[in-house]
Design a protein around this motif. Structure first.
Motif, mmCIF file in Angstrom:
data_model
loop_
_atom_site.group_PDB
_atom_site.id
_atom_site.type_symbol
_atom_site.label_atom_id
_atom_site.label_comp_id
_atom_site.label_asym_id
_atom_site.label_seq_id
_atom_site.Cartn_x
_atom_site.Cartn_y
_atom_site.Cartn_z
ATOM 1 N N SER A 549 0.649 -1.285 0.171
ATOM 2 C CA SER A 549 -0.354 -0.227 0.158
ATOM 3 C C SER A 549 0.877 0.995 0.028
ATOM 4 C CB SER A 549 -0.904 0.105 1.416
ATOM 5 O OG SER A 549 -1.418 -1.319 1.105
ATOM 6 N N ASP A 550 0.471 2.465 -0.569
ATOM 7 C CA ASP A 550 0.687 3.731 -0.503
ATOM 8 C C ASP A 550 1.283 3.991 0.755
ATOM 9 O OD1 ASP A 550 0.818 3.441 -2.998
ATOM 10 O OD2 ASP A 550 -0.774 4.712 -3.230
ATOM 11 N N ALA A 551 0.783 3.924 2.081
ATOM 12 C CA ALA A 551 0.640 4.156 3.472
ATOM 13 C C ALA A 551 0.348 3.086 4.656
ATOM 14 C CB ALA A 551 -0.401 5.614 4.009
ATOM 15 N N ALA A 552 1.215 3.276 5.255
ATOM 16 C CA ALA A 552 1.523 1.727 7.011
ATOM 17 C C ALA A 552 1.011 3.256 8.248
ATOM 18 C CB ALA A 552 2.184 1.377 6.339
ATOM 19 N N GLY A 553 0.043 2.805 9.133
ATOM 20 C CA GLY A 553 0.654 2.956 9.986
ATOM 21 C C GLY A 553 -0.492 3.667 10.821
ATOM 22 N N PRO A 554 -0.905 4.150 12.406
ATOM 23 C CA PRO A 554 0.223 4.202 13.370
ATOM 24 C C PRO A 554 0.316 2.749 13.014
ATOM 25 C CG PRO A 554 -1.691 5.171 13.887
ATOM 26 C CD PRO A 554 -1.715 5.314 12.194
ATOM 27 N N LEU A 555 1.095 2.439 14.632
ATOM 28 C CA LEU A 555 1.548 0.809 14.643
ATOM 29 C C LEU A 555 0.963 1.368 15.977
ATOM 30 C CD1 LEU A 555 2.576 -1.661 14.617
ATOM 31 C CD2 LEU A 555 4.529 -0.909 15.158
ATOM 32 N N ILE A 556 -0.351 0.192 16.459
ATOM 33 C CA ILE A 556 -0.604 0.489 18.308
ATOM 34 C C ILE A 556 0.593 -0.648 19.032
ATOM 35 C CG2 ILE A 556 -3.234 -0.377 18.958
ATOM 36 C CD1 ILE A 556 -2.640 2.148 17.509
ATOM 37 N N VAL A 557 0.657 -0.387 20.038
ATOM 38 C CA VAL A 557 1.801 -1.384 20.862
ATOM 39 C C VAL A 557 0.826 -0.861 22.186
ATOM 40 C CG1 VAL A 557 3.776 -1.472 22.219
ATOM 41 C CG2 VAL A 557 3.637 0.192 19.828
ATOM 42 N N THR A 558 0.710 -2.303 22.367
ATOM 43 C CA THR A 558 0.451 -2.874 23.909
ATOM 44 C C THR A 558 1.456 -2.843 24.849
ATOM 45 O OG1 THR A 558 -1.862 -3.609 23.176
ATOM 46 C CG2 THR A 558 -1.146 -4.235 24.326
ATOM 47 N N ARG A 559 1.849 -2.552 25.617
ATOM 48 C CA ARG A 559 2.799 -2.452 26.892
ATOM 49 C C ARG A 559 2.216 -3.638 27.783
ATOM 50 N NH1 ARG A 559 1.621 2.863 26.513
ATOM 51 N NH2 ARG A 559 0.886 2.815 28.465
ATOM 52 N N PRO A 560 3.598 -4.261 28.512
ATOM 53 C CA PRO A 560 3.158 -5.316 29.644
ATOM 54 C C PRO A 560 1.541 -4.820 30.451
ATOM 55 C CG PRO A 560 5.203 -4.544 29.311
ATOM 56 C CD PRO A 560 4.832 -3.439 28.832
ATOM 57 N N ASP A 561 1.959 -3.758 31.006
ATOM 58 C CA ASP A 561 0.698 -3.242 32.152
ATOM 59 C C ASP A 561 -0.906 -3.415 31.225
ATOM 60 O OD1 ASP A 561 0.937 -1.170 30.622
ATOM 61 O OD2 ASP A 561 1.814 0.428 32.470
ATOM 62 N N GLY A 562 -1.280 -3.231 29.926
ATOM 63 C CA GLY A 562 -2.325 -3.379 29.463
ATOM 64 C C GLY A 562 -2.398 -1.885 28.997
ATOM 65 N N GLY A 563 -1.687 -1.051 29.315
ATOM 66 C CA GLY A 563 -1.986 0.141 28.127
ATOM 67 C C GLY A 563 -1.399 0.659 26.787
ATOM 68 N N THR A 564 -1.457 1.122 26.239
ATOM 69 C CA THR A 564 -1.196 1.071 24.657
ATOM 70 C C THR A 564 -0.605 2.558 24.245
ATOM 71 O OG1 THR A 564 -3.749 1.949 23.602
ATOM 72 C CG2 THR A 564 -3.376 -1.126 23.850
ATOM 73 N N GLU A 565 -0.711 2.287 23.767
ATOM 74 C CA GLU A 565 0.235 4.680 22.668
ATOM 75 C C GLU A 565 0.732 3.662 20.958
ATOM 76 O OE1 GLU A 565 4.833 5.050 22.697
ATOM 77 O OE2 GLU A 565 4.439 2.889 24.535
ATOM 78 N N GLU A 566 -0.026 4.472 20.488
ATOM 79 C CA GLU A 566 0.513 4.861 18.586
ATOM 80 C C GLU A 566 1.808 5.415 18.974
ATOM 81 O OE1 GLU A 566 -2.336 6.614 17.022
ATOM 82 O OE2 GLU A 566 -4.050 6.100 17.390
ATOM 83 N N VAL A 567 2.528 4.422 17.859
ATOM 84 C CA VAL A 567 4.210 4.856 17.079
ATOM 85 C C VAL A 567 3.798 5.292 15.540
ATOM 86 C CG1 VAL A 567 6.035 4.063 16.556
ATOM 87 C CG2 VAL A 567 4.769 3.047 19.134
ATOM 88 N N PRO A 568 3.916 6.026 15.044
ATOM 89 C CA PRO A 568 3.896 6.719 13.213
ATOM 90 C C PRO A 568 4.497 6.499 12.726
ATOM 91 C CG PRO A 568 4.436 8.349 15.026
ATOM 92 C CD PRO A 568 4.070 7.455 16.020
ATOM 93 N N LEU A 569 4.561 5.615 11.494
ATOM 94 C CA LEU A 569 5.512 5.381 10.630
ATOM 95 C C LEU A 569 5.573 6.340 9.493
ATOM 96 C CD1 LEU A 569 4.428 1.597 10.251
ATOM 97 C CD2 LEU A 569 6.168 2.706 12.728
ATOM 98 N N THR A 570 6.973 6.136 9.970
ATOM 99 C CA THR A 570 7.410 7.368 8.610
ATOM 100 C C THR A 570 7.890 6.437 7.472
ATOM 101 O OG1 THR A 570 9.241 7.412 9.320
ATOM 102 C CG2 THR A 570 7.671 9.442 9.977
#
Length: 717
Positions: A549-570
């Motif tokens: 595809s022409d685009a991807a992300g953001p990557l969803i990262v789930t931490r060991p404590d259950g919290g999540t964060e988004e990591v943008p991809l370039t």
């Protein structure tokens, strides 16, 4: 506090042997005088000894000393395990109380040492040994450690300490924990072959009755997919069979849910050790490839040389030299040809092959239609086929006209183009891992620098197929497609061998064919839709997302404590998107982008701090016994601090609770020094001379007394 210090010192004017000789001579003279009956013998001896003493240079050394304060080392354990319930508050209270008590002691100093987190666990013994070595031994009055006892460097504990060592143990009597222990796990395993993981689930501490179930449900998943639940007994080692289904990294996730308890606050200490992630590298034992050449031709050995050069490939190669419809008049019993074992290869043992290659193969009555249909079913079930076509693709003997045609990614147009052309990458080809980054694919102006090919068949690709390379007038040259669980690759020209011969500079023949073959066999590094994670440091990760595809992300990262964060991809290149990221802590992370899922293990799923969590002073017991120290549980309160003489009992229990003691050392340092002669030189001369004169006078007085009355018979003379 200052007080004087006086000592007698000597500063001899002659060597000691000479002084000793003089003293011996004085004693001999005195002895001789005594033997002769001389009354001044004692005075003569004393005069000689006084002369010897004067030559020895006696002096009084007068110094002043200053008392030094005693030192108490307080070790404050602030590692991750000290964050478990109530331990932080217990440590704070103990440190504050001890600080006040030590400050109230006369002539006593406090040295506080904080032990923090470390990748190797709690290095309390190392910090203790370093702190003790930094202080003078004569001033150390005691060592007190506020800790849960879970240290990971017991070998670094000092063998002895010149003062009592005490442990104030954090934790609660009702503490308990259930943990997952991986006893044995392979680092790699063969694909489609069973491997075994040995593990156990064990309890520690005061397990409440409602949690003593005897078994626990273990949840297993491979790469985050298809979770299975297995009941396993508590406290017993078990073996779990596992089969890897792909090459590369396979992350096995094993976990169980925290046990339920009736009373709030009586649950297990932590669930951080309830899961584990094991990375197992999947490898193929041997790649089994069947190569069928429809007829001898100039490029036939290209495939053979490629596959035989790989030691991990088992190649079976057949070339059709005499099809059934050939009539040359040679009796069959005079032929030296090997009969093509079609029944065995394409019906009985077709599942044994990872890849089947048809190289310029024509449908000429060798295989019955049912065989082609079986090959198509083999691909749909997860197999791989690669067709390298020549002019036969456009004729009536084309494989497309057989039952195999239903899985081919393109329909022949019945035309063969006989003209030079230079293969080119399409937009999809620049993104697809099979052709992306091929050497020479992007020259000056974006044109490839490869040599030309001379022939190709024209085809019409299926709508879902991917055209990676084109030839004459942008006609499809390399077409890749997925069919069911399997894969199909179609090369519409038999001219790739020209690159190997260096025609017009040649091209990346071996690399292209290798990538096509390994993509067909589902090698992870050639997946067009993939999520990769490269761990470059302890917690530093580079995410790479490959996509068409022409685009991807953001990557969803789930931490060991259950919290999540988004990591943008370039965008990092055609079909590649990347991001650099640092994890906040070791553990198991889940990654997601669209339908792609991946599990990433950074360090152990449970850090060393949480492998064993129930407080226990056993690792420090030998040192406590050697120094006379003791253990006091902070759950019973902070013990009183006392002072005792060295060698006395340094811990105990009184009516109001526990007590611990330090031993005052009364160390001092010399602040001044003065040396004074015992007598000045003239006094020594007077002393020696006086003794000699006294001896002479004693002897002279005795002589005058005997000479006053004349002896008998003197007058007669």
């Amino acid at each position: 506090m200052n007080w004087p210090m006086t000592q007698l010192r000597f500063d001899p004017l002659l060597p000691w042997w000479a002084i000793a000789a003089l003293a011996v001579l004085a004693l001999l003279v005195a002895g001789f005088a005594l033997w002769r009956g001389l009354r001044g013998w004692a005075w003569r001896g004393l005069a000689g000894l006084a002369a010897a003493l004067a030559l020895a240079g006696p002096a009084l050394e007068i110094g002043s000393r200053t008392g030094l304060s005693d030192i108490v080392i307080l070790i404050d354990d602030r590692s991750a395990s000290q964050t478990l319930p109530e331990r932080g508050a217990q440590a704070d209270g103990a440190v504050d109380a001890l600080t006040r008590q030590i400050a109230a002691l006369p002539n006593t100093e406090l040295r506080r040492v904080t032990v923090g987190d470390n990748a190797d666990g709690t290095l309390l013994a190392t910090e203790m040994a370093r702190a003790i070595a930094a202080e003078p031994e004569t001033r150390l009055a005691g060592v007190i450690a506020v800790t849960d006892g879970r240290l990971h460097d017991p070998a670094m504990l000092p063998a002895s300490v010149p003062a009592p060592v005490h442990v104030l143990l954090t934790g609660r009597p009702q503490d308990w924990d259930r943990r997952l222990v991986i006893e044995e796990a392979p680092a790699f395993g063969l694909i489609d072959q069973e491997i075994t993981i040995r593990l156990r689930v064990e309890d520690q501490g005061a397990v409440p009755p409602e949690a003593q179930t005897g078994s626990v449900n273990l949840r297993l998943s491979l790469d985050g997919e298809d979770e299975q639940v297995v009941a396993v007994p508590l406290g017993q080692p078990i073996s779990l069979p596992l089969t890897l289904d792909h090459a590369g990294q396979n992350v096995v996730q094993i976990a169980f849910d925290a046990p339920a308890v009736d009373q709030p606050g009586n649950g297990e200490l932590t669930d951080r050790n309830n899961a584990a992630a094991i990375s197992i590298n999947g490898v193929r034992d041997r790649l089994r490839v069947l190569l069928v050449s429809g007829e001898p031709h100039a490029g036939e050995r290209t495939w053979r040389n490629l596959l035989k050069s790989d030691a991990a490939v088992d190649l079976i190669h057949f070339t059709i030299l005499r099809p059934p419809d050939k009539s040359d008049g040679v009796p069959v019993n005079e032929l030296s040809l090997i009969a093509f074992p079609t029944q065995e290869l394409f019906m009985e043992r077709i599942e044994d092959f990872d890849l089947i290659i048809f190289d310029r193969y024509s449908v000429r009555g060798i295989l019955p239609p049912d065989y082609y249909a079986n090959i198509a079913s083999y691909v749909e079930g997860g197999g791989a086929i690669l067709v390298s076509a020549g002019p036969e693709m456009a004729g009536v003997e084309s494989l497309y006209l057989s039952p195999l045609g239903r899985i081919l990614p393109a329909r022949p147009n019945g035309q063969v183009l006989e003209e030079p052309y230079r293969p080119r990458l399409t937009e999809e080809g620049r993104r697809h891992p099979v052709t992306a980054g091929l050497p020479g694919g992007e020259g000056e102006g974006g044109d490839p620098t490869w040599g030309r090919w001379l022939r190709m068949a024209t085809v019409t690709p299926d709508p879902g197929a991917q055209v990676a390379m084109t030839g004459v007038d942008d006609q499809p040259l390399l077409i890749l497609d997925r069919v069911g669980e399997g894969r199909v690759a179609l090369l519409t020209s038999d001219q790739v061998w020209l690159w190997g011969r260096g025609f017009e500079g040649g091209g990346p023949q071996l690399e292209l064919l290798r990538r096509i073959a390994h993509w067909s066999m589902k090698e992870p590094e050639l997946e067009e839709e993939a999520l990769l994670a490269d761990v470059s440091g302890d917690l530093s990760v580079r995410f790479t997302r490959r996509t068409m595809s022409d685009a991807a992300g953001p990557l969803i990262v789930t931490r060991p404590d259950g919290g999540t964060e988004e990591v943008p991809l370039t965008e990092a290149g055609p079909g590649r998107f990347a991001a650099d990221w640092t994890a906040p802590e070791p553990g198991l992370y889940r990654l997601a982008d669209g339908d792609l899922r991946r599990v990433l293990a950074l360090g152990p799923a449970a850090p060393r701090e949480f492998e064993q969590t129930v407080a226990d002073a056993a690792p420090l017991a030998p040192l406590l016994a050697a120094t006379g120290g003791g253990v006091a549980a902070l759950s019973d309160g902070v013990p009183d601090l006392r002072t005792v003489a060295p060698g006395r009992i340094a811990h105990g229990r009184a009516g109001l609770g526990d007590w611990i003691a330090i031993t005052p050392r009364e160390a001092a340092s010399v602040t001044g020094l003065e040396r004074r002669p015992l007598l000045p030189g003239w006094a020594w001369l007077l002393l020696v001379g006086g003794l000699i004169l006294t001896g002479w006078l004693r002897e002279g007085r005795a002589g005058r007394g005997s000479g006053g009355a004349p002896r008998a018979g003197a007058g007669a003379a």
